[in-house]
Design a protein around this motif. Structure first.
Motif, mmCIF file in Angstrom:
data_model
loop_
_atom_site.group_PDB
_atom_site.id
_atom_site.type_symbol
_atom_site.label_atom_id
_atom_site.label_comp_id
_atom_site.label_asym_id
_atom_site.label_seq_id
_atom_site.Cartn_x
_atom_site.Cartn_y
_atom_site.Cartn_z
ATOM 1 N N PHE A 304 0.832 -1.211 0.000
ATOM 2 C CA PHE A 304 0.000 0.000 0.000
ATOM 3 C C PHE A 304 0.862 1.254 0.000
ATOM 4 O O PHE A 304 0.663 2.172 -0.812
ATOM 5 N N TRP A 305 1.828 1.326 0.926
ATOM 6 C CA TRP A 305 2.632 2.543 1.037
ATOM 7 C C TRP A 305 3.596 2.704 -0.137
ATOM 8 O O TRP A 305 3.912 3.823 -0.550
ATOM 9 N N SER A 306 4.074 1.605 -0.699
ATOM 10 C CA SER A 306 4.983 1.716 -1.844
ATOM 11 C C SER A 306 4.249 2.180 -3.101
ATOM 12 O O SER A 306 4.850 2.747 -4.009
ATOM 13 N N LYS A 307 2.929 1.923 -3.162
ATOM 14 C CA LYS A 307 2.147 2.368 -4.314
ATOM 15 C C LYS A 307 1.541 3.761 -4.103
ATOM 16 O O LYS A 307 1.022 4.356 -5.038
ATOM 17 N N THR A 308 1.564 4.237 -2.864
ATOM 18 C CA THR A 308 1.015 5.558 -2.554
ATOM 19 C C THR A 308 2.107 6.619 -2.690
ATOM 20 O O THR A 308 3.261 6.384 -2.329
ATOM 21 N N SER A 309 1.746 7.786 -3.192
ATOM 22 C CA SER A 309 2.758 8.824 -3.441
ATOM 23 C C SER A 309 2.199 10.205 -3.127
ATOM 24 O O SER A 309 0.991 10.410 -3.018
ATOM 25 N N ILE A 310 3.120 11.131 -2.979
ATOM 26 C CA ILE A 310 2.782 12.562 -2.973
ATOM 27 C C ILE A 310 2.955 13.061 -4.400
ATOM 28 O O ILE A 310 4.019 12.869 -5.004
ATOM 29 N N SER A 311 1.919 13.654 -4.941
ATOM 30 C CA SER A 311 1.940 14.082 -6.339
ATOM 31 C C SER A 311 1.789 15.591 -6.441
ATOM 32 O O SER A 311 0.965 16.194 -5.742
ATOM 33 N N VAL A 312 2.578 16.200 -7.305
ATOM 34 C CA VAL A 312 2.493 17.641 -7.567
ATOM 35 C C VAL A 312 2.648 17.865 -9.066
ATOM 36 O O VAL A 312 3.252 17.055 -9.778
ATOM 37 N N GLY A 313 2.078 18.956 -9.551
ATOM 38 C CA GLY A 313 2.219 19.233 -10.969
ATOM 39 C C GLY A 313 1.449 20.466 -11.386
ATOM 40 O O GLY A 313 1.059 21.295 -10.557
ATOM 41 N N VAL A 314 1.208 20.548 -12.694
ATOM 42 C CA VAL A 314 0.580 21.730 -13.279
ATOM 43 C C VAL A 314 -0.392 21.302 -14.373
ATOM 44 O O VAL A 314 -0.167 20.311 -15.067
ATOM 45 N N PHE A 315 -1.497 22.043 -14.494
ATOM 46 C CA PHE A 315 -2.429 21.809 -15.587
ATOM 47 C C PHE A 315 -1.880 22.467 -16.854
ATOM 48 O O PHE A 315 -1.289 23.557 -16.800
ATOM 49 N N ILE A 316 -2.099 21.805 -17.974
ATOM 50 C CA ILE A 316 -1.556 22.318 -19.239
ATOM 51 C C ILE A 316 -2.220 23.633 -19.640
ATOM 52 O O ILE A 316 -1.569 24.570 -20.114
ATOM 53 N N ASP A 317 -3.546 23.724 -19.459
ATOM 54 C CA ASP A 317 -4.296 24.934 -19.821
ATOM 55 C C ASP A 317 -5.042 25.459 -18.600
ATOM 56 O O ASP A 317 -5.241 24.746 -17.611
ATOM 57 N N ASN A 318 -5.477 26.697 -18.702
ATOM 58 C CA ASN A 318 -6.328 27.250 -17.652
ATOM 59 C C ASN A 318 -7.664 26.518 -17.626
ATOM 60 O O ASN A 318 -8.103 25.931 -18.628
ATOM 61 N N LEU A 319 -8.346 26.572 -16.494
ATOM 62 C CA LEU A 319 -9.605 25.864 -16.304
ATOM 63 C C LEU A 319 -10.772 26.812 -16.535
ATOM 64 O O LEU A 319 -10.854 27.877 -15.906
ATOM 65 N N GLU A 320 -11.676 26.424 -17.421
ATOM 66 C CA GLU A 320 -12.820 27.267 -17.756
ATOM 67 C C GLU A 320 -14.073 26.681 -17.100
ATOM 68 O O GLU A 320 -14.673 25.726 -17.606
ATOM 69 N N PHE A 321 -14.482 27.255 -15.972
ATOM 70 C CA PHE A 321 -15.700 26.821 -15.307
ATOM 71 C C PHE A 321 -16.944 27.365 -16.028
ATOM 72 O O PHE A 321 -17.992 26.721 -16.036
ATOM 73 N N SER A 322 -16.801 28.548 -16.606
ATOM 74 C CA SER A 322 -17.833 29.165 -17.439
ATOM 75 C C SER A 322 -17.147 30.247 -18.273
ATOM 76 O O SER A 322 -15.945 30.506 -18.104
ATOM 77 N N LYS A 323 -17.904 30.879 -19.153
ATOM 78 C CA LYS A 323 -17.299 31.928 -19.993
ATOM 79 C C LYS A 323 -16.742 33.077 -19.165
ATOM 80 O O LYS A 323 -15.737 33.705 -19.535
ATOM 81 N N ASN A 324 -17.386 33.347 -18.052
ATOM 82 C CA ASN A 324 -16.957 34.460 -17.205
ATOM 83 C C ASN A 324 -16.151 34.009 -15.994
ATOM 84 O O ASN A 324 -15.844 34.816 -15.130
ATOM 85 N N ASP A 325 -15.888 32.741 -15.929
ATOM 86 C CA ASP A 325 -15.150 32.208 -14.751
ATOM 87 C C ASP A 325 -14.035 31.296 -15.243
ATOM 88 O O ASP A 325 -14.217 30.085 -15.420
ATOM 89 N N ILE A 326 -12.911 31.878 -15.485
ATOM 90 C CA ILE A 326 -11.728 31.135 -15.932
ATOM 91 C C ILE A 326 -10.663 31.250 -14.844
ATOM 92 O O ILE A 326 -10.382 32.345 -14.355
#
Length: 392
Positions: A304-326
């Motif tokens: 279990f612990w060998s398969k579990t990790s701390i993960s960090v990173g970045v999204f490739i593009d910005n996130l668009e929740f709506s046209k007015n909420d990016i």
């Protein structure tokens, strides 16, 4: 017929895989090294084999992290000769994974049957030492006999004396000495509360016997009973086909092979929750890239612990929740993420954690960091391992 051949082939492959879990390490007695001086395998199980005389009945292997063989070993294992085995080799499976690029000290003890004379000498030396300890541990006064130590401390000292005397011995059935019984401890407590005034009721004597001599005789009789109890318990162990260390080899600071450090790269897709309830909520999804650092190595932790990790990173593009909420992110003008990952399949990792978001109107200066906010995300990614260092 073809099915039978396929089943036989499959069973053969499984058998070879099972054998392949243990790498064989040959110990050279004359040179006191392994595999002709090559490095020891790391992060895997292995077997130690070597040559022995036919009268060696037990081979003991101890592994230490330091050169001090009086310290507690990190692992120990035994090979015991079967009565029908007349070969001059031993094989010990080592179910302990050594760490890579480390040094370990090995102690290999060879046990042969102890002669009757050696066993008699052992019992004689132990009896002499125990008798001396018991005699100096009591002060006999006019009406009482005083113990210099508490009964439990005395029992602990006696066990230490016996264990030191048996240090180079073990018996054929591999039964370990576990210390003096409660009978001896009860006797120590009894002597502790002994009243010598009652000596005339417990010692056979003439009417004109000196009372002081009676007390002295009574006290000595109780000590002799204590000694006899201890000697009987030691004899029970010493008469069980004792083996003695006939030879020993120490291999100091032997190095293990260098292992590869792994950096896992993740490429995947994640969904980020923004706001709302179950019936009406806003979310966005996007591709992400990052790295995962496992919480442990498979050789030293649970799956279990060998398969579990701390993960960090970045999204490739910005996130668009709506046209007015990016949503964008701090520092790199892209949403960031951090969380935990779990390797569900060899190349698939599940990710869950928090996305670090920021309004596009905010800048990347420290004064705009108060506009950073977090939102939960879940994702699925492909994982590729990069080897840092090619030494293996």
């Amino acid at each position: 017929m073809r099915i039978k051949l396929l089943l036989l082939a499959a069973m053969t492959v499984l058998h070879l895989n099972a054998l392949g879990q243990y790498e064989t390490v040959v110990f050279n007695y004359d040179k006191s090294y392994f595999n002709e001086g090559r490095l020891l395998p790391a992060e895997q199980k292995f077997m130690v084999t070597g040559e022995i005389p036919r009268d060696v009945q037990i081979v003991e292997l101890k592994i230490f992290q330091t050169d001090d063989i009086n310290s507690r070993p990190v692992h120990s294992a035994l090979w015991k000769r079967h009565p029908s085995n007349t070969r001059n080799t031993f094989t010990i499976p080592v179910n302990y994974s050594l760490r890579g690029n480390e040094k370990y000290t090995f102690l290999i003890n060879y046990y042969k049957p102890a002669s009757a004379k050696a066993q008699e000498s052992l019992l004689s030396q132990l009896s002499e030492t125990i008798n001396g300890y018991v005699d100096q541990s009591f002060i006999i006064e006019k009406t009482e006999m005083t113990m210099r130590k508490h009964p439990r401390m005395m029992a602990s000292d006696l066990n230490s004396i016996i264990n030191e005397g048996l240090y180079f011995y073990r018996n054929r059935i591999n039964f370990e000495y576990h210390g003096l019984s409660d009978i001896v401890l009860d006797k120590l407590y009894q002597i502790r509360t002994l009243n010598l005034k009652k000596a005339r009721f417990n010692v056979f004597s003439k009417k004109d016997s000196d009372p002081e001599n009676l007390k002295l005789r009574y006290a000595r009789e109780q000590l002799e009973v204590l000694k006899e109890l201890i000697h009987k318990e030691i004899s029970q162990y010493a008469n069980m086909n004792l083996l003695v260390v006939a030879d020993s080899r120490k291999v100091s600071d032997y190095a293990t092979e260098k292992t590869r450090n792994v950096l896992s790269v993740n490429l995947g897709y994640a969904g980020v929750y923004n706001e709302g309830n179950v019936d009406d909520f806003s979310s966005a999804g996007g591709l992400f890239a990052g790295v995962s650092l496992p919480l442990g190595k498979a050789a030293f932790t649970s799956p279990f612990w060998s398969k579990t990790s701390i993960s960090v990173g970045v999204f490739i593009d910005n996130l668009e929740f709506s046209k007015n909420d990016i949503a964008t992110g701090p520092i790199v003008d892209r949403p960031l993420y951090f969380g935990l990952g779990y390797k569900a399949l060899p190349f698939i990792r599940l990710n869950a954690g928090m996305a670090v978001l920021q309004s596009p109107s905010a800048g990347s200066s420290f004064s705009d960091f108060d506009k950073v906010y977090l939102r939960p995300f879940v994702g699925l990614s492909l994982e590729f391992d990069l080897w840092i260092g090619l030494n293996k």
